[in-house]
Design an enzyme around this catalytic site. Structure first.
Site, PDB file in Angstrom:
ATOM      1  N   HIS A 198       0.827  -1.218   0.000  1.00  0.00           N
ATOM      2  CA  HIS A 198       0.000   0.000   0.000  1.00  0.00           C
ATOM      3  C   HIS A 198       0.860   1.266   0.000  1.00  0.00           C
ATOM      4  O   HIS A 198       0.501   2.280   0.603  1.00  0.00           O
ATOM      5  CB  HIS A 198      -0.945   0.033   1.209  1.00  0.00           C
ATOM      6  CG  HIS A 198      -1.957  -1.066   1.226  1.00  0.00           C
ATOM      7  ND1 HIS A 198      -3.224  -0.942   0.728  1.00  0.00           N
ATOM      8  CD2 HIS A 198      -1.883  -2.343   1.692  1.00  0.00           C
ATOM      9  CE1 HIS A 198      -3.895  -2.068   0.877  1.00  0.00           C
ATOM     10  NE2 HIS A 198      -3.091  -2.946   1.460  1.00  0.00           N
ATOM     11  N   ASN A 226     -10.421  -2.764   2.543  1.00  0.00           N
ATOM     12  CA  ASN A 226     -10.133  -2.772   1.114  1.00  0.00           C
ATOM     13  C   ASN A 226     -11.424  -2.520   0.333  1.00  0.00           C
ATOM     14  O   ASN A 226     -12.512  -2.516   0.909  1.00  0.00           O
ATOM     15  CB  ASN A 226      -9.568  -4.136   0.689  1.00  0.00           C
ATOM     16  CG  ASN A 226      -8.093  -4.291   1.029  1.00  0.00           C
ATOM     17  OD1 ASN A 226      -7.369  -3.296   1.201  1.00  0.00           O
ATOM     18  ND2 ASN A 226      -7.633  -5.528   1.103  1.00  0.00           N
TER      19      ASN A 226
HETATM   20 FE1  HDD Z   1      -2.609  -4.739   5.486  1.00  0.00          FE
HETATM   21  C1  HDD Z   1      -1.159  -1.726   5.121  1.00  0.00           C
HETATM   22  C2  HDD Z   1      -5.589  -3.480   4.300  1.00  0.00           C
HETATM   23  C3  HDD Z   1      -4.014  -7.903   5.563  1.00  0.00           C
HETATM   24  C4  HDD Z   1       0.117  -5.904   7.045  1.00  0.00           C
HETATM   25  N1  HDD Z   1      -3.245  -2.956   4.817  1.00  0.00           N
HETATM   26  C5  HDD Z   1      -2.488  -1.816   4.758  1.00  0.00           C
HETATM   27  C6  HDD Z   1      -3.280  -0.738   4.259  1.00  0.00           C
HETATM   28  C7  HDD Z   1      -4.526  -1.233   4.019  1.00  0.00           C
HETATM   29  C8  HDD Z   1      -4.507  -2.628   4.385  1.00  0.00           C
HETATM   30  C9  HDD Z   1      -5.713  -0.476   3.491  1.00  0.00           C
HETATM   31  C10 HDD Z   1      -2.778   0.674   4.009  1.00  0.00           C
HETATM   32  C11 HDD Z   1      -3.014   1.569   5.189  1.00  0.00           C
HETATM   33  C12 HDD Z   1      -2.555   2.961   4.855  1.00  0.00           C
HETATM   34  O1  HDD Z   1      -3.169   3.563   3.959  1.00  0.00           O
HETATM   35  O2  HDD Z   1      -1.611   3.413   5.477  1.00  0.00           O
HETATM   36  N2  HDD Z   1      -4.409  -5.553   4.951  1.00  0.00           N
HETATM   37  C13 HDD Z   1      -5.520  -4.836   4.576  1.00  0.00           C
HETATM   38  C14 HDD Z   1      -6.658  -5.725   4.529  1.00  0.00           C
HETATM   39  C15 HDD Z   1      -6.207  -6.959   4.874  1.00  0.00           C
HETATM   40  C16 HDD Z   1      -4.801  -6.845   5.152  1.00  0.00           C
HETATM   41  C17 HDD Z   1      -8.067  -5.301   4.181  1.00  0.00           C
HETATM   42  C18 HDD Z   1      -6.970  -8.248   4.998  1.00  0.00           C
HETATM   43  C19 HDD Z   1      -8.211  -8.328   5.320  1.00  0.00           C
HETATM   44  N3  HDD Z   1      -2.034  -6.572   6.149  1.00  0.00           N
HETATM   45  C20 HDD Z   1      -2.766  -7.734   6.113  1.00  0.00           C
HETATM   46  C21 HDD Z   1      -2.033  -8.785   6.792  1.00  0.00           C
HETATM   47  C22 HDD Z   1      -0.852  -8.215   7.234  1.00  0.00           C
HETATM   48  C23 HDD Z   1      -0.885  -6.824   6.811  1.00  0.00           C
HETATM   49  C24 HDD Z   1      -2.520 -10.202   6.973  1.00  0.00           C
HETATM   50  C25 HDD Z   1       0.282  -8.817   8.005  1.00  0.00           C
HETATM   51  C26 HDD Z   1       0.242  -9.877   8.700  1.00  0.00           C
HETATM   52  N4  HDD Z   1      -0.803  -3.970   5.927  1.00  0.00           N
HETATM   53  C27 HDD Z   1       0.161  -4.614   6.622  1.00  0.00           C
HETATM   54  C28 HDD Z   1       1.348  -3.749   6.950  1.00  0.00           C
HETATM   55  C29 HDD Z   1       0.932  -2.374   6.318  1.00  0.00           C
HETATM   56  C30 HDD Z   1      -0.428  -2.691   5.714  1.00  0.00           C
HETATM   57  C31 HDD Z   1       2.665  -4.280   6.560  1.00  0.00           C
HETATM   58  C32 HDD Z   1       1.916  -1.732   5.370  1.00  0.00           C
HETATM   59  C33 HDD Z   1       1.937  -0.272   5.718  1.00  0.00           C
HETATM   60  C34 HDD Z   1       1.177  -0.176   6.929  1.00  0.00           C
HETATM   61  O3  HDD Z   1       0.734  -1.406   7.310  1.00  0.00           O
HETATM   62  O4  HDD Z   1       0.948   0.841   7.546  1.00  0.00           O
HETATM   63  O5  HDD Z   1       1.514  -3.667   8.314  1.00  0.00           O
END
Ligand code: HDD
Length: 711
Positions: free
Chosen positions: A96, A169
């Site tokens: 993202h 999402n």
């Molecule tokens: Fe995630 C970012 C949505 C599963 C780990 N995720 C991130 C963002 C969104 C989502 C919208 C961007 C937030 C922003 O604008 O700063 N992610 C989802 C959805 C998931 C999902 C809807 C499943 C239902 N994500 C998911 C899992 C993991 C992560 C299973 C880790 C185990 N996601 C992350 C992260 C991020 C992220 C690495 C990257 C940047 C951040 O968090 O701030 O922690």
């Protein structure tokens, strides 16, 4: 939403609300340094200073000995400036990375205090400040907006009892069931490690290799191959919390909840060929569209809906409510709309706000709680961790976009970039310095209380049997799509698998798809020129008795009108001035924007001798940038225009992308030059009433009768 709280729409850009610095709060609260003023913008006549506040005498030249150097290390001003510049970049989000944010307000329209004690849902009319960040998942920070990808829809609610982040999402299901697989999923979709490409694309071997070996991803990939993954605008997307969460009321009673954002503007996507071209013509298409809409006062809005259910429903449901690869069909649990969000302010500074905003699924407030969804549990760990990596300090909660708008009282101290000035002697609890209360102290009544869940069982690394059915809902999604949507899904798979080099990987995807629908798999195989492989063996029996769920189709969310959309008006010298004016005024009255495109950027001279300025020359304003087009060339100049390759593309693309076309009689040479034959999606316009008819026709968004079916 009540009229006094609805932000008024106006044609001119709204006055920008002044940026807010969090209010200073009570004992133990966070207060900010920098003279209490974190927001800085130079004012007229102010002398430039260094970061230390020293006035600068010259910002053009470094300090030298004589006229021609050498430059002196003693130049503290230059050293400080370049030192700061060298450190401007922070790690981009691992997923993202490419996103765009805006401020808004959420208003409760249907309070549910009996279901949840969350204050933001307690009273009708209650308003809560929000910050939203939309994003693509796979691409890097500088990738194009219209990649085929899932869109992030993350909302921070600054409630009176702390920040609640709903990090969702635009697709209601996810690829995997357990967070332990997330790094594998992300590695597979990002650039291949030995090559460094492709950028912002799932159309490559490693992604399809992974998902073909993980049948649980099948449902999500069907959504991803649909036009949902190429939205026309961030304003025209649904949003979903994906997981099942819990609402908790004051008595501790809990209800399961799924969150849905429905755009008041309707749902709309582009077609793939259009997306490919938009990425070249305007890689910032989505962010520009959101910025333009908000700045012009056309504030986008979403209704927040909830599906509420209890254990009894959960037990009766064919699928596990803890499995994030499943939806709860609306036919089984209808959506109740409880509020509306309006985005009404763009950011002042993209880095300060959009880049530094830190969403954490673990940010919940009293009245909202988690479930045991193993994906959600893993996310709760990951987000906090990632913010520390990105923002470099545990004090990221003090950055204005992340700081709660309610009082903060705790004894967390020190750390990198501590902005708060904590006064007093005591930095522990209980203490006797604060008087009889020994405070601030936790409060069992007012404080956040986790639902008292009964948990038992052996510790095991296991996937529940109830998560085993990977195909039934994928099939239900497929049969719920319109014929056109199905064709686009076929096209999506055929394109993506066409980019996959390994025959084994392609075959494995097809083998899985046979469990969804034989015709779907056969048509894609035919498109690829492959023989159909044997179907893979499903882990659970595939249910073929599930009825279509109409709300899974985008056709269920057509807008009521064409308002908020944009017409590309192609003119050339001598264009009928009256007709051009009629198109502009009638469209504007209907809330539709008109963007003038002419052979020259300076514009064209109309039939009445006036010069109409163009927003774009044709090469810079291709029809892919518009929702519909109007062709009003001048009679004398049209022959020349019809030779222009960009003008021909303008007409051809509008036709091939199923757009509605308004045209003046004078446009015939454009049709002759392109071979486009006006069909029922074309409306001949001569007067204002024809324009009204055209706009009404456009509410259907696209003229799908032009679709060619391969299925
Ligand atoms: Fe995630 C970012 C949505 C599963 C780990 N995720 C991130 C963002 C969104 C989502 C919208 C961007 C937030 C922003 O604008 O700063 N992610 C989802 C959805 C998931 C999902 C809807 C499943 C239902 N994500 C998911 C899992 C993991 C992560 C299973 C880790 C185990 N996601 C992350 C992260 C991020 C992220 C690495 C990257 C940047 C951040 O968090 O701030 O922690």
């Amino acid at each position: 939403m009540t009229s006094e709280t609805t932000p008024k729409k106006s044609a001119k850009a709204p006055e920008r609300a002044p940026s807010k610095t969090p209010e200073p709060t009570e004992v133990g609260d966070v207060s900010y340094g920098n003279g209490g003023e974190l927001h800085q913008s130079p004012s007229e006549g102010q002398v430039m200073t260094t970061a230390q506040g020293v006035p600068m005498s010259d910002d053009q030249n470094s300090l030298k000995v004589g006229d021609r150097g050498p430059t002196l290390l003693e130049d503290f001003a230059m050293r400080e400036k370049i030192f700061h510049f060298d450190h401007e970049r922070i790690p981009e989000r691992v997923v993202h990375a490419r996103g765009y944010g805006a401020h808004g307000v959420f208003e409760c329209t249907d309070p549910i205090p009996e279901i949840t004690q969350a204050g933001l849902f307690a009273e009708k009319g209650k308003q809560t400040e929000t910050f939203v960040r939309f994003s693509t998942v796979a691409g890097n920070l500088g990738s194009p907006d219209l990649a085929r990808d899932v869109r992030g829809f993350a909302v921070k609610f600054y409630t009176d009892e702390g920040n609640w982040d709903l990090v969702g999402n635009n697709i209601p299901v996810f690829f995997i069931q357990d967070a332990i697989k997330f790094p594998d999923l992300v590695h597979s979709v990002k650039e291949e490690q030995d090559k460094g490409w492709p950028q912002a694309q799932s159309a490559h071997d490693t992604f399809w290799d992974f998902v073909s070996l993980m049948p649980e991803a099948t449902h999500m990939t069907l959504w991803q191959m649909s036009d949902r993954a190429i939205p026309r605008s961030l304003r025209f997307m649904q949003g979903f919390g994906v997981h099942t969460f819990r609402f908790v009321n004051a008595e501790g009673g809990s209800t399961y909840v799924k969150f849905h954002w429905t755009p008041v503007q309707g749902v709309q996507s582009v077609v793939w060929n259009e997306a490919v071209k938009i990425n070249g013509a305007d890689p910032d298409f989505h962010r520009r569209d959101l910025w333009d809409a908000i700045q012009s006062g056309d504030f986008p809005q979403w209704d927040l809906g909830v599906q509420l259910f209890d254990d009894e429903f959960a037990d009766s449901f064919d699928f596990d409510i803890l499995d994030p690869t499943k939806v709860v069909p609306e036919e089984l649990v209808p959506i109740r709309t409880i509020g509306r969000m309006t985005l009404n302010r763009v950011v002042d500074n993209v880095f300060d706000e959009t880049e530094q905003v830190a969403f954490c699924t673990g940010n919940v407030v009293p009245g909202i709680d988690f479930t045991n969804d193993p994906l959600l549990q893993g996310r709760n760990f990951s987000y906090l961790d990632t913010q520390l990596k990105r923002l470099g300090s545990t004090n990221f909660t003090q950055i204005p976009v992340n700081a709660p708008r309610c009082p903060v009282a705790h004894f967390q101290r020190d750390g990198h970039m501590q902005m708060a000035q904590h006064s007093g002697t005591a930095n522990y609890e209980p203490n006797s310095y604060a008087g009889a209360n020994r405070g601030p102290r936790a409060d069992a009544e007012q404080g956040y209380r986790t639902v008292a869940r009964e948990e038992a069982g052996p510790t095991r690394r296991v996937r529940a049997e109830s998560f085993a059915d990977h195909y039934s809902q994928a099939r239900q999604f497929w049969i719920s799509q319109s014929e056109v949507e199905q064709q686009h899904i076929i096209d999506g798979y055929t394109f993506e698998l066409g980019k996959v080099v390994s025959p084994d990987i392609r075959s494995r995807v097809l083998a899985n798809l046979r469990n969804v629908d034989e015709q779907l798999a056969a048509t894609i195989a035919d498109g690829l020129g492959l023989d159909l492989p044997k179907a893979s063996k499903p882990a659970a029996k595939v249910r073929t008795d599930l009825d279509p769920s109409p709300k899974l189709s985008m056709t269920a969310y057509l807008p009521e009108s064409f308002a908020g959309r944009k017409i590309g008006l192609l003119i050339s010298d001598g264009a009928d001035a009256k007709l051009v004016k009629a198109i502009q005024t009638t469209a504007n009255k209907a809330g539709v924007l008109v963007s003038v495109v002419a052979p020259k950027a300076g514009g064209a001279k109309l039939s009445d001798g006036t010069l109409l300025e163009a927003e774009d020359a044709i090469a810079g304003g291709p029809s892919v940038l518009f929702d519909a087009v109007a062709l009003v060339p001048g009679e004398e100049s049209v022959a020349q225009l019809a030779k222009h390759p960009a003008a021909k593309d303008f007409v051809n693309d509008a036709f091939n992308h199923f757009k509605f076309v308004a045209y003046a009689e004078s446009a015939q040479p454009l049709f002759d030059a392109t071979g486009v034959e006006p069909d029922d999606g074309f409306v001949k316009v001569g007067a204002a009433k024809d324009v009204t008819t055209f706009l009404e026709t456009c509410a259907a968004l696209r003229f799908w009768d032009r679709e060619v079916f391969t299925g």
